[in-house]
Design an enzyme around this catalytic site. Structure first.
Site: not given
Ligand SMILES: [Cu+2]
Length: 124
Positions: A72, A109, A112, A117
């Protein structure tokens, strides 16, 4: 004791008093700064920041903990100083940013982002 000696003593007394009071307030301020932890990836393995929204005070720090489903990173568009673009690969890796101005700061992130996210830091 003549007047000028008295004034000198008084001046010294006030100066040391200011120093003591000043250092008290400085330590009180730093002692009240908090660190709030946000998990990157929920315990259940979902691609979310947990909690998604945190509310903190000016001067507080947010610590992001690499929890599940990494790597991440943390990207605040327009705020390089708050971002951690390098991917956190290791379990339990920690990223930290201190927020010195009030406002609402949204982040995501990057690998993602499409999965939703993203999170927000509200600084009061
Ligand atoms: Cu992530």
């Amino acid at each position: 004791m003549n007047i000028s000696a008295f004034a000198k003593k008084l001046g010294l007394l006030i100066a040391s008093l200011v120093l003591v009071v000043g250092s008290f307030f400085m330590s009180a301020t730093s002692a009240s700064a908090d660190t709030v932890t946000v998990k990157m990836g929920s315990d259940g393995g979902q691609l979310v920041f947990d909690p998604k929204v945190v509310t903190i005070k000016v001067g507080d720090t947010v610590k992001w903990l690499n929890n599940k489903a990494f790597p991440h990173n943390i990207v605040f568009d327009g705020h390089e100083e708050l971002s951690h673009k390098k991917l956190a690969q290791k379990p339990k890796a920690e990223l930290e940013s201190t927020f010195n101005e009030a406002g609402e700061f949204s982040y995501y992130c990057s690998p993602h982002r499409g999965a939703g996210m993203q999170g927000k830091v509200v600084v009061q």
